[in-house]
Scaffold this motif. Structure first.
Motif, short mmCIF file in Angstrom:
data_model
loop_
_atom_site.label_atom_id
_atom_site.label_comp_id
_atom_site.label_asym_id
_atom_site.label_seq_id
_atom_site.Cartn_x
_atom_site.Cartn_y
_atom_site.Cartn_z
N ASN A 27 -4.42 1.23 9.30
CA ASN A 27 -3.29 2.11 9.61
C ASN A 27 -2.12 1.31 10.18
OD1 ASN A 27 -2.06 4.33 11.84
ND2 ASN A 27 -2.48 5.04 9.77
N TYR A 28 -2.43 0.44 11.12
CA TYR A 28 -1.37 -0.35 11.75
C TYR A 28 -0.65 -1.23 10.72
CZ TYR A 28 1.03 -3.59 14.88
OH TYR A 28 1.99 -4.33 15.52
N PHE A 29 -1.43 -1.96 9.92
CA PHE A 29 -0.81 -2.92 9.01
C PHE A 29 -0.29 -2.28 7.72
CE2 PHE A 29 -3.30 -5.82 11.72
CZ PHE A 29 -2.24 -6.59 12.16
N THR A 30 -0.60 -1.00 7.51
CA THR A 30 0.02 -0.30 6.39
C THR A 30 1.44 0.11 6.77
OG1 THR A 30 -2.08 0.47 5.52
CG2 THR A 30 -0.13 1.73 4.89
N GLY A 31 1.62 0.46 8.04
CA GLY A 31 2.96 0.87 8.46
C GLY A 31 3.29 2.25 7.92
N SER A 32 4.56 2.57 7.73
CA SER A 32 5.64 1.68 8.13
C SER A 32 5.70 1.57 9.65
CB SER A 32 6.98 2.24 7.62
OG SER A 32 7.27 3.45 8.28
N ARG A 56 0.84 -1.21 0.00
CA ARG A 56 0.00 0.00 0.00
C ARG A 56 0.87 1.25 0.00
NH1 ARG A 56 -3.64 2.51 4.31
NH2 ARG A 56 -5.03 3.84 3.09
N ARG A 57 2.02 1.17 0.60
CA ARG A 57 2.95 2.31 0.58
C ARG A 57 3.72 2.36 -0.75
NH1 ARG A 57 4.83 -0.21 5.09
NH2 ARG A 57 7.01 0.07 4.53
N ARG A 58 3.48 1.36 -1.60
CA ARG A 58 4.12 1.26 -2.92
C ARG A 58 5.65 1.31 -2.82
NH1 ARG A 58 -0.51 -0.02 -3.69
NH2 ARG A 58 -1.88 0.73 -5.35
N LEU A 78 2.93 -9.75 1.49
CA LEU A 78 1.69 -9.01 1.22
C LEU A 78 0.77 -9.14 2.43
CD1 LEU A 78 -0.28 -7.55 -0.68
CD2 LEU A 78 -0.88 -9.77 -1.63
N ASP A 79 0.22 -8.00 2.88
CA ASP A 79 -0.68 -8.00 4.03
C ASP A 79 -2.06 -7.61 3.57
OD1 ASP A 79 1.47 -8.14 6.33
OD2 ASP A 79 2.21 -6.68 4.88
N VAL A 80 -3.04 -8.50 3.76
CA VAL A 80 -4.40 -8.24 3.31
C VAL A 80 -5.33 -8.20 4.52
CG1 VAL A 80 -6.25 -8.96 1.75
CG2 VAL A 80 -3.87 -9.53 1.21
P1 DGT Z 1 7.67 -5.75 3.99
O1 DGT Z 1 6.63 -6.80 4.16
O2 DGT Z 1 8.99 -6.13 4.55
O3 DGT Z 1 7.78 -5.27 2.60
O4 DGT Z 1 7.23 -4.45 4.84
P2 DGT Z 1 5.88 -4.18 5.63
O5 DGT Z 1 5.91 -2.74 5.98
O6 DGT Z 1 4.70 -4.67 4.88
O7 DGT Z 1 6.11 -4.98 6.99
P3 DGT Z 1 5.40 -6.26 7.62
O8 DGT Z 1 4.75 -7.12 6.60
O9 DGT Z 1 6.43 -6.90 8.48
O10 DGT Z 1 4.32 -5.66 8.57
C1 DGT Z 1 3.18 -4.99 8.05
C2 DGT Z 1 2.92 -3.76 8.87
O11 DGT Z 1 2.59 -4.14 10.21
C3 DGT Z 1 4.13 -2.86 9.04
O12 DGT Z 1 4.27 -1.98 7.95
C4 DGT Z 1 3.80 -2.15 10.32
C5 DGT Z 1 3.07 -3.17 11.10
N1 DGT Z 1 3.99 -3.78 12.07
C6 DGT Z 1 4.62 -4.95 11.95
N2 DGT Z 1 5.38 -5.19 13.03
C7 DGT Z 1 5.23 -4.11 13.84
C8 DGT Z 1 5.75 -3.74 15.12
O13 DGT Z 1 6.53 -4.45 15.74
N3 DGT Z 1 5.34 -2.54 15.63
C9 DGT Z 1 4.48 -1.73 14.97
N4 DGT Z 1 4.11 -0.59 15.52
N5 DGT Z 1 3.97 -2.06 13.78
C10 DGT Z 1 4.35 -3.22 13.22
#
Ligand code: DGT
Ligand code: CA
Ligand code: CA
Ligand code: ZN
Length: 576
Positions: free
Chosen positions: A261-266, A194-196, A203-205
């Motif tokens: 919001n949480y799962f979009t991150g970063s 989602r952040r492209r 992938l998080d759905v």
């Molecule tokens: P990726 O999958 O490595 O390309 O990157 P993301 O950003 O999709 O990271 P992912 O799949 O590990 O986790 C998805 C989102 O969940 C991440 O963007 C933010 C949230 N998240 C994951 N772990 C934590 C954490 O320990 N603390 C917080 N606040 N948020 C987290």
């Protein structure tokens, strides 16, 4: 019975046949297989479904696939095997797709390494290179060995993440399929996708549903699933045959915004938001924003940002690099939109190494509602692409005029070039020719390993040429394959500002060059950007979206990008 063979597998086999034929030194055929492999890889329907519905004729109808290759695909779909491939493979039985991941290692070198040193796999290759055996081979030498070792290092660092361009289409397919289930109330693709981000870890759905069981059952039994690592009522996780891991979470409707919001991150963005909530004595998590036990926001993201006292932040900016501060002060830029581009400025045609004709591109551009395109074939130094010289490019102009006449005023076809920057920074076409072009793009395709100062000087010399409009793929990186050449980007950006040169955001998924950090520097310096696809075939014209995403990650606004302007205004922005 038609065998269920995926497009990916089919495409890989065709590509490998092309490479085996290249090893044999057979002319033309390798290119046909390469094109066919690409065509299959870019299909949005399954080859087996296409064949089932329309037989051999339907396969032949796929653009880029001729009669003889269609027959091969038919054999594969009927028998699950391809004799032609098996025979070729017997001669050089190596892990071709593995070895090909090493930048610069082509089919002919792979054959030689097999014949001379018995190298079949990446592991064999590493062993031989570390033992200094490759340096001793004729036509290889110490430099090649060093490059192979560099490539091996790079591969180790790069594994595990997939290109955005490879993931997004698959993610959308999953979103569509799940979204059609009656049990699914809402669905969103979250995470780095989602952040492209330019590469995706997994992938998080997210799904809102009151009856999650059938949704989860459907999810884990999708045809492309090769492994199920979790299968529960609120969370499931699978691996797809492309190697992509997908997490699916079911969230309550009242927490949808907070979860999204949480799962979009970063993660860093989340942490800063959570600290802000804590500073107010509140609590923020994936279920909502809470004051004591009372949820005060979280059903939507908009509501969440508003409750925290800031403007809504676009997902592409959520990297904790200043966006939260800007949102609090109402100083966020209004990002360029996904529909804001009016034309494409880098297209290679069948005059050089592109697959399609000027007219075919023009028709495809009209379908995509472009107002203008620039035809930018390679120049003579890139001999293997059939690069154009001063004489040949003039012949191309005649064809452009002809096509322009035929298609009328719906689309303006601009005369352009992707002119090679030579080692000393001079250009591969004479000034007289360059001055007659509408759009002069210049690019480095050789001498990637010059020392930093020399490389920087070389490129600055090129963009100082008064005929030069755009610097194409400024840093030369190939994501996961090749590092950017060593450059002083601040000096390049300064020179671009002084000369009025435009820097390109190349939307090819493995380039995305400039990267976000440099885009932000350009925006801050007032250097104009161009977003274009570097198309080598018609399907590539759809890559503009990735370039726009990258521009948004670099905080670019519509006004920063030259090809958001109508033709006249765009041309005025160029140097000449
Ligand atoms: P990726 O999958 O490595 O390309 O990157 P993301 O950003 O999709 O990271 P992912 O799949 O590990 O986790 C998805 C989102 O969940 C991440 O963007 C933010 C949230 N998240 C994951 N772990 C934590 C954490 O320990 N603390 C917080 N606040 N948020 C987290
Ligand atoms: Ca992720
Ligand atoms: Ca994840
Ligand atoms: Zn090219």
């Amino acid at each position: 019975m038609v065998k269920r063979i995926s497009n990916q597998e089919t495409s890989r086999l065709l590509a490998e046949i092309g490479e085996y034929l290249e090893m044999e030194g057979i002319p033309f055929k390798p290119r046909a297989y390469e094109k066919a492999a690409q065509a299959v890889g870019e299909l949005d329907k399954g080859v087996s479904e296409i064949y089932e519905a329309g037989g051999l004729k339907a396969l032949e109808g796929i653009p880029g696939i001729g009669a003889s290759i269609a027959k091969k695909i038919e054999e594969l779909l009927q028998t699950g095997r391809l004799k032609y491939y098996d025979e070729l493979k017997k001669k050089v039985p190596v892990d071709l797709s593995g070895l090909r991941k090493i930048e610069g290692l082509g089919p002919k070198s792979i054959k030689k390494l097999y014949e001379e040193l018995g190298i079949k796999t990446i592991a064999d290759l590493e062993k031989a290179a570390r033992a200094g055996k490759i340096a001793k081979l004729e036509h290889f030498g110490a430099k090649s060995e060093e490059n192979i070792l560099k490539g091996l290092d790079f591969l180790k660092k790069a594994t595990g993440r997939l290109l955005l361009g490879a993931v997004l289409p698959k993610a959308r397919l999953i979103e569509k399929r799940l979204g059609e289930l009656k049990e699914v109330e809402r669905i969103a693709l979250a995470g780095s996708l989602r952040r492209r981000k330019e590469t995706i870890g997994d992938l998080d759905v997210l799904v809102v549903s009151k009856k999650p069981k059938p949704v989860m059952d459907f999810f884990v039994s999708m045809p492309e699933v090769v492994h199920i690592s979790a299968h529960g009522e609120t969370k499931s996780a699978v691996k797809l045959e492309s190697g992509l891991d997908v997490d699916l979470r079911v969230v309550p409707a009242e927490s949808y915004g907070a979860a999204l919001n949480y799962f979009t991150g970063s993660k860093d963005h989340n942490v800063t938001l959570r600290e802000m909530a804590m500073a107010k004595g509140w609590k923020l998590n994936e279920y909502g924003l809470f004051k004591g036990n009372k949820q005060i926001a979280g059903k939507t993201e908009e509501e969440l940002y508003a409750a925290l006292g800031m403007d809504y932040i676009e997902p592409e900016m959520r990297e904790n690099t200043g966006e939260i501060k800007a949102a609090k002060k109402h100083k966020l830029p209004k990002l360029i939109g996904y529909g804001d581009l009016l034309g494409d400025l880098q297209i290679q045609t069948d005059w050089t190494d592109g697959a399609d004709s000027i007219e075919a591109y023009a028709q495809a551009a009209i379908q995509r509602r472009h107002k203008y395109i620039a035809i930018t074939d390679h120049t003579k130094r890139l001999a293997m692409t059939g690069g154009l010289d001063e004489k040949k490019i003039r012949k191309q102009w005649a064809e452009i005029d002809q096509v322009q006449k035929k298609i009328g005023p719906k689309l303006k076809i601009l005369k352009g070039t992707e002119c090679d920057i030579l080692k000393d920074g001079s250009l591969d076409l004479d000034d007289e020719t360059l001055s007659q072009l509408d759009v002069v793009g210049v690019a480095v395709h050789s001498h990637f390993d010059l020392p930093r100062e020399e490389q920087t000087r070389r490129i600055i010399r090129a963009i100082k040429n008064p005929n030069v409009d755009i610097l194409f793929h400024p840093t030369g990186r190939l994501i996961g394959k090749r590092e950017a050449y060593d450059l002083d980007m601040d000096a390049i950006i300064k020179a671009a500002k002084e000369t009025g040169a435009v820097l390109e955001i190349d939307a090819m998924p493995d380039r995305l060059d400039l990267k976000d950090e440099y885009i932000r520097k350009c925006v801050a310096a007032g250097v104009k950007l161009a977003i274009d696809t570097d198309a080598h075939s018609i399907p590539h014209l759809d890559f503009l979206e990735y370039g726009i995403a990258q521009a948004r990650r670099g905080w670019a606004q519509k006004s920063d990008v030259v090809n958001t302007r109508p033709l006249e205004a765009f041309l005025k922005l160029l140097k000449k």
